[in-house]
Design a protein around this motif. Sequence first.
Motif, mmCIF file in Angstrom:
data_model
loop_
_atom_site.group_PDB
_atom_site.id
_atom_site.type_symbol
_atom_site.label_atom_id
_atom_site.label_comp_id
_atom_site.label_asym_id
_atom_site.label_seq_id
_atom_site.Cartn_x
_atom_site.Cartn_y
_atom_site.Cartn_z
ATOM 1 N N GLY A 1 0.788 -1.225 0.000
ATOM 2 C CA GLY A 1 0.000 0.000 0.000
ATOM 3 C C GLY A 1 0.820 1.274 0.000
ATOM 4 O O GLY A 1 0.301 2.355 0.270
ATOM 5 N N ALA A 2 2.109 1.168 -0.320
ATOM 6 C CA ALA A 2 2.986 2.338 -0.299
ATOM 7 C C ALA A 2 3.043 3.058 -1.643
ATOM 8 O O ALA A 2 3.442 4.218 -1.714
ATOM 9 C CB ALA A 2 4.399 1.918 0.112
ATOM 10 N N ALA B 1 -1.733 1.736 -7.054
ATOM 11 C CA ALA B 1 -1.869 0.484 -7.794
ATOM 12 C C ALA B 1 -1.886 0.670 -9.304
ATOM 13 O O ALA B 1 -1.646 -0.290 -10.050
ATOM 14 C CB ALA B 1 -3.145 -0.239 -7.354
ATOM 15 N N ASP B 2 -2.184 1.895 -9.793
ATOM 16 C CA ASP B 2 -2.308 2.098 -11.238
ATOM 17 C C ASP B 2 -0.988 2.469 -11.900
ATOM 18 O O ASP B 2 -0.950 2.848 -13.060
ATOM 19 C CB ASP B 2 -3.355 3.176 -11.531
ATOM 20 C CG ASP B 2 -2.985 4.530 -10.919
ATOM 21 O OD1 ASP B 2 -2.132 4.560 -10.017
ATOM 22 O OD2 ASP B 2 -3.563 5.547 -11.349
ATOM 23 N N VAL B 3 0.109 2.360 -11.166
ATOM 24 C CA VAL B 3 1.436 2.644 -11.725
ATOM 25 C C VAL B 3 2.111 1.329 -12.107
ATOM 26 O O VAL B 3 2.177 0.401 -11.293
ATOM 27 C CB VAL B 3 2.314 3.395 -10.698
ATOM 28 C CG1 VAL B 3 3.735 3.564 -11.230
ATOM 29 C CG2 VAL B 3 1.712 4.749 -10.371
ATOM 30 N N ASP C 1 5.441 11.882 -3.986
ATOM 31 C CA ASP C 1 4.051 12.177 -3.641
ATOM 32 C C ASP C 1 3.108 11.725 -4.758
ATOM 33 O O ASP C 1 1.985 11.279 -4.503
ATOM 34 C CB ASP C 1 3.867 13.677 -3.384
ATOM 35 C CG ASP C 1 4.441 14.109 -2.042
ATOM 36 O OD1 ASP C 1 4.712 13.222 -1.205
ATOM 37 O OD2 ASP C 1 4.627 15.323 -1.830
ATOM 38 N N GLY C 2 3.577 11.852 -5.997
ATOM 39 C CA GLY C 2 2.765 11.410 -7.130
ATOM 40 C C GLY C 2 2.660 9.898 -7.232
ATOM 41 O O GLY C 2 1.694 9.376 -7.807
ATOM 42 N N LEU C 3 3.630 9.180 -6.700
ATOM 43 C CA LEU C 3 3.617 7.718 -6.751
ATOM 44 C C LEU C 3 2.815 7.095 -5.605
ATOM 45 O O LEU C 3 2.338 5.968 -5.732
ATOM 46 C CB LEU C 3 5.053 7.179 -6.704
ATOM 47 C CG LEU C 3 5.891 7.353 -7.974
ATOM 48 C CD1 LEU C 3 7.356 7.032 -7.689
ATOM 49 C CD2 LEU C 3 5.357 6.449 -9.077
ATOM 50 N N ARG C 4 2.675 7.838 -4.518
ATOM 51 C CA ARG C 4 1.961 7.282 -3.359
ATOM 52 C C ARG C 4 0.449 7.317 -3.590
ATOM 53 O O ARG C 4 -0.061 8.186 -4.308
ATOM 54 C CB ARG C 4 2.328 8.055 -2.101
ATOM 55 C CG ARG C 4 3.767 7.850 -1.650
ATOM 56 C CD ARG C 4 4.009 8.447 -0.273
ATOM 57 N NE ARG C 4 5.339 8.116 0.213
ATOM 58 C CZ ARG C 4 6.396 8.905 0.104
ATOM 59 N NH1 ARG C 4 6.273 10.087 -0.494
ATOM 60 N NH2 ARG C 4 7.581 8.540 0.566
ATOM 61 N N PRO C 5 -0.292 6.404 -2.954
ATOM 62 C CA PRO C 5 -1.752 6.404 -3.092
ATOM 63 C C PRO C 5 -2.346 7.713 -2.583
ATOM 64 O O PRO C 5 -1.874 8.270 -1.587
ATOM 65 C CB PRO C 5 -2.186 5.226 -2.213
ATOM 66 C CG PRO C 5 -0.976 4.357 -2.097
ATOM 67 C CD PRO C 5 0.189 5.298 -2.111
ATOM 68 N N GLY D 1 -8.709 5.396 1.379
ATOM 69 C CA GLY D 1 -9.969 5.225 2.092
ATOM 70 C C GLY D 1 -10.876 4.236 1.412
ATOM 71 O O GLY D 1 -11.530 3.406 2.048
ATOM 72 N N ALA D 2 -10.914 4.298 0.063
ATOM 73 C CA ALA D 2 -11.748 3.369 -0.689
ATOM 74 C C ALA D 2 -11.276 1.940 -0.510
ATOM 75 O O ALA D 2 -12.074 1.002 -0.383
ATOM 76 C CB ALA D 2 -11.739 3.753 -2.181
ATOM 77 N N GLU D 3 -9.951 1.753 -0.471
ATOM 78 C CA GLU D 3 -9.394 0.417 -0.297
ATOM 79 C C GLU D 3 -9.754 -0.137 1.080
ATOM 80 O O GLU D 3 -10.108 -1.309 1.216
ATOM 81 C CB GLU D 3 -7.873 0.464 -0.465
ATOM 82 C CG GLU D 3 -7.222 -0.909 -0.399
ATOM 83 C CD GLU D 3 -5.738 -0.850 -0.660
ATOM 84 O OE1 GLU D 3 -5.044 -1.796 -0.254
ATOM 85 O OE2 GLU D 3 -5.283 0.124 -1.254
ATOM 86 N N GLU D 4 -9.669 0.717 2.110
ATOM 87 C CA GLU D 4 -10.006 0.270 3.456
ATOM 88 C C GLU D 4 -11.472 -0.102 3.558
ATOM 89 O O GLU D 4 -11.852 -1.093 4.180
ATOM 90 C CB GLU D 4 -9.674 1.390 4.458
ATOM 91 C CG GLU D 4 -8.183 1.620 4.639
ATOM 92 C CD GLU D 4 -7.903 2.802 5.545
ATOM 93 O OE1 GLU D 4 -8.897 3.389 6.055
ATOM 94 O OE2 GLU D 4 -6.725 3.139 5.738
#
Length: 204
Positions: free
Chosen positions: A145-146, A149-151, A182-186, A192-195
């Motif tokens: 989760g670091a 996911a779309d990268v 910062d651009g690579l992080r969720p 929140g949606a994932e949780e």
Amino acid sequence: MTSPASGRPLRADALRNRAKVLAAAEEVFAVQGTSASTEEVARKAGVGIGTVFRHFPTKESLLEAVLVALLERLAEEAGELRSAGDAGAAFFGFFSRVVSQAAAKQAVTEALAEAGVDARAATGRAGPGLKAALGTLLERAQEAGAVRADVGPSEVMALLTGMSYAAGRAGARDDILKIAFDGLRPRPDEAGAEETSTEETSTE
């Protein structure tokens, strides 16, 4: 490892001399630039100029070996980070490490280009290993989760290439790296949606 001249396997002492020359070349070129002479490399390594030329018949072959060694070392470091406890820190730390090496890599690449040597072809055997190792670090960081996911690996390599090129010209800057990270992080809404999705799944 074989001798460039005879094609026979190198003896242990010859392997040691080659390693000394390569280490000296990395240091000399890093400090004095790629215009430094092979004689200076020989002095730094504590060997005769003939020893340098036995292993690296031309300065271009020495520069090529320095570049390959750099890429192989980075790939090895990435491989060692695959089992790191903090997958996110391993990914971002390695990204920073590659960018910090950009100036040295770019200087050697440009020197080879000036000599008419295609650095991409010259380092063909080292590049794929580095890319694969980085892909593994990316996958582990995403599972933790670091990283968003779309990268994919291609986007990371493109970003890394651009950042490395900029760092090679102007030097690595922590503030620019922070923006990229910062651009690579969720994003907060994605986390929140994932949780929420995880909670819904656990209650069904």
